[in-house]
Design a protein around this motif. Structure first.
Motif, mmCIF file in Angstrom:
data_model
loop_
_atom_site.group_PDB
_atom_site.id
_atom_site.type_symbol
_atom_site.label_atom_id
_atom_site.label_comp_id
_atom_site.label_asym_id
_atom_site.label_seq_id
_atom_site.Cartn_x
_atom_site.Cartn_y
_atom_site.Cartn_z
ATOM 1 N N SER A 98 -11.845 98.055 104.690
ATOM 2 C CA SER A 98 -13.042 97.553 103.758
ATOM 3 C C SER A 98 -13.642 96.561 104.389
ATOM 4 N N VAL A 99 -13.475 95.905 105.350
ATOM 5 C CA VAL A 99 -14.406 94.718 105.815
ATOM 6 C C VAL A 99 -14.302 94.878 107.397
ATOM 7 N N LYS A 100 -15.728 94.565 107.748
ATOM 8 C CA LYS A 100 -16.101 94.797 109.177
ATOM 9 C C LYS A 100 -15.196 93.607 110.017
ATOM 10 N N TRP A 101 -14.466 94.020 110.596
ATOM 11 C CA TRP A 101 -13.791 92.675 111.662
ATOM 12 C C TRP A 101 -13.789 92.833 112.849
ATOM 13 N N VAL A 156 -13.930 87.232 101.877
ATOM 14 C CA VAL A 156 -14.940 87.772 103.268
ATOM 15 C C VAL A 156 -15.816 88.733 102.474
ATOM 16 N N HIS A 157 -15.051 89.467 101.717
ATOM 17 C CA HIS A 157 -15.906 90.850 101.381
ATOM 18 C C HIS A 157 -16.737 90.637 100.276
ATOM 19 N N ILE A 214 -1.613 100.336 102.656
ATOM 20 C CA ILE A 214 -2.015 99.336 101.992
ATOM 21 C C ILE A 214 -2.858 98.242 103.002
ATOM 22 N N MET A 215 -2.085 97.950 103.965
ATOM 23 C CA MET A 215 -2.784 97.112 105.105
ATOM 24 C C MET A 215 -3.917 97.625 105.833
ATOM 25 N N HIS A 229 -4.123 90.011 111.669
ATOM 26 C CA HIS A 229 -4.541 91.359 111.920
ATOM 27 C C HIS A 229 -4.097 91.877 113.070
ATOM 28 N N LEU A 268 -6.696 84.607 109.768
ATOM 29 C CA LEU A 268 -6.681 86.217 109.558
ATOM 30 C C LEU A 268 -6.738 86.962 110.674
ATOM 31 N N ASP A 269 -7.328 86.609 111.673
ATOM 32 C CA ASP A 269 -7.404 87.618 112.947
ATOM 33 C C ASP A 269 -5.927 87.401 113.639
ATOM 34 N N LEU A 312 -6.896 97.708 103.449
ATOM 35 C CA LEU A 312 -7.150 96.154 103.136
ATOM 36 C C LEU A 312 -8.018 96.045 104.430
ATOM 37 N N TRP A 313 -7.736 96.213 105.532
ATOM 38 C CA TRP A 313 -8.490 96.001 106.821
ATOM 39 C C TRP A 313 -9.658 96.766 106.736
ATOM 40 N N THR A 327 1.051 89.077 103.039
ATOM 41 C CA THR A 327 0.339 90.382 102.680
ATOM 42 C C THR A 327 -0.872 89.946 101.739
ATOM 43 N N THR A 353 5.589 91.241 105.384
ATOM 44 C CA THR A 353 5.633 91.238 106.911
ATOM 45 C C THR A 353 6.635 91.237 107.659
ATOM 46 N N GLN A 372 -3.453 87.611 102.739
ATOM 47 C CA GLN A 372 -4.412 88.333 103.608
ATOM 48 C C GLN A 372 -5.328 88.993 102.557
ATOM 49 N N ALA A 373 -4.939 89.474 101.605
ATOM 50 C CA ALA A 373 -5.561 90.364 100.484
ATOM 51 C C ALA A 373 -6.690 89.206 99.825
ATOM 52 N N VAL A 431 -10.225 82.287 109.314
ATOM 53 C CA VAL A 431 -10.729 83.239 110.196
ATOM 54 C C VAL A 431 -9.702 83.728 111.434
ATOM 55 N N SER A 468 -8.367 96.140 95.986
ATOM 56 C CA SER A 468 -7.790 96.642 97.146
ATOM 57 C C SER A 468 -6.288 96.915 97.422
ATOM 58 N N LEU A 469 -5.509 96.341 96.377
ATOM 59 C CA LEU A 469 -4.170 96.365 96.314
ATOM 60 C C LEU A 469 -3.962 97.405 95.551
ATOM 61 N N ARG A 470 -4.777 97.965 94.794
ATOM 62 C CA ARG A 470 -4.432 99.144 93.822
ATOM 63 C C ARG A 470 -3.481 98.814 92.773
ATOM 64 N N LEU A 472 -9.268 88.200 102.582
ATOM 65 C CA LEU A 472 -10.251 89.373 102.837
ATOM 66 C C LEU A 472 -11.402 89.806 101.816
ATOM 67 N N ARG A 481 -11.148 87.076 119.067
ATOM 68 C CA ARG A 481 -10.355 85.980 119.957
ATOM 69 C C ARG A 481 -10.416 86.275 121.312
#
Lengths: 112, 112
Positions: A100-103, B17-18, A93-94, B91, B87-88, A97-98, B7, A7, B10-11, B84, B35-37, B14, A108
């Motif tokens: 694939s999920v309903k976010w 969550v998935h 990738i980022m 994001h 993560l948010d 990653l995101w 990173t 990051t 987060q993977a 959560v 997801s990270l391939r 997520l 917030r």
DNA sequence: CGGCCATGTCTACATTGTAGGCATTGACAG
DNA sequence: CTGTCAATGCCTACAATGTAGACATGGCCG
């Protein structure tokens, strides 16, 4: 083995992109602090810059003329082709990653 | 002092969550690899899970009944409220980071 | 002249990333 | 019954990244 940019590395790289021709140490520091919304020490940035350069993701050059103000001449950075590639890979990738999920991006909206 | 989730963290988060109710170690591993391939070792995931739990970002519980197949009972994970939030936050930071620069998402459409 | 500011650099340590090996135990082949 | 295998979680160890703070240099201003 760090396959993907971290990051902080992304933040520094993007700061260089953002600053363009004005990308020197302290300016990058300020840009990163702004984009990351928190206080960063100068050393953090320079260390990261060194490592990115060692990986050939960026290139640097000292300012030619006498530095307008201050002792050390400024060192300007620019993102190398490899750096662009790495950045793009990290971005993909980022994003994937995101995606694939309903976010709920506005999760917030009240909390903070 | 790691203000923001990395990173890999987060993977993993997520992935939990998935997977929802099916989020146990190996399944998370597979999800992260997908997801990270890239290939990830089991240890990497478990170590990260431990650390996330130590920070109270996730919670785990062992499966009650006899595990259908395999020696150890499965340990199921779920993301805690703090997780959560983290993560948010991550994001938002990543989004803001990239939003400030004009980045051609399709840059590598030919290259790779 | 003396302290101040901008700038780059070095050292050091905390946190995260990641691999690979080990232990347990049901299933299944022989 | 016995050996092998697969599925699963766990532990140790080390490499890479994140991050801070002290420090050196040399114009500038009073």
């Amino acid at each position: 083995m760090a396959e993907v940019l971290g990051t902080f590395e992304q933040a520094v790289l993007l700061a260089i992109v953002h600053l363009g021709a004005d990308a020197y140490g302290r300016a990058i520091l300020h840009q990163v602090q702004t984009s990351l919304r928190r206080n960063i020490s100068a050393g953090s940035v320079y260390t990261t810059l060194d490592r990115l350069e060692a990986r050939a993701l960026i290139a640097s050059s000292l300012a030619d003329g006498t530095p307008a103000r201050g002792g050390r001449p400024r060192r300007y950075y620019k993102v190398a082709a490899e750096g662009v590639r790495a950045l793009d890979e990290a971005h993909q990738i980022m994003t994937a990653l995101w995606k694939s999920v309903k976010w709920p991006t506005n999760a917030r909206k009240v909390a903070l």
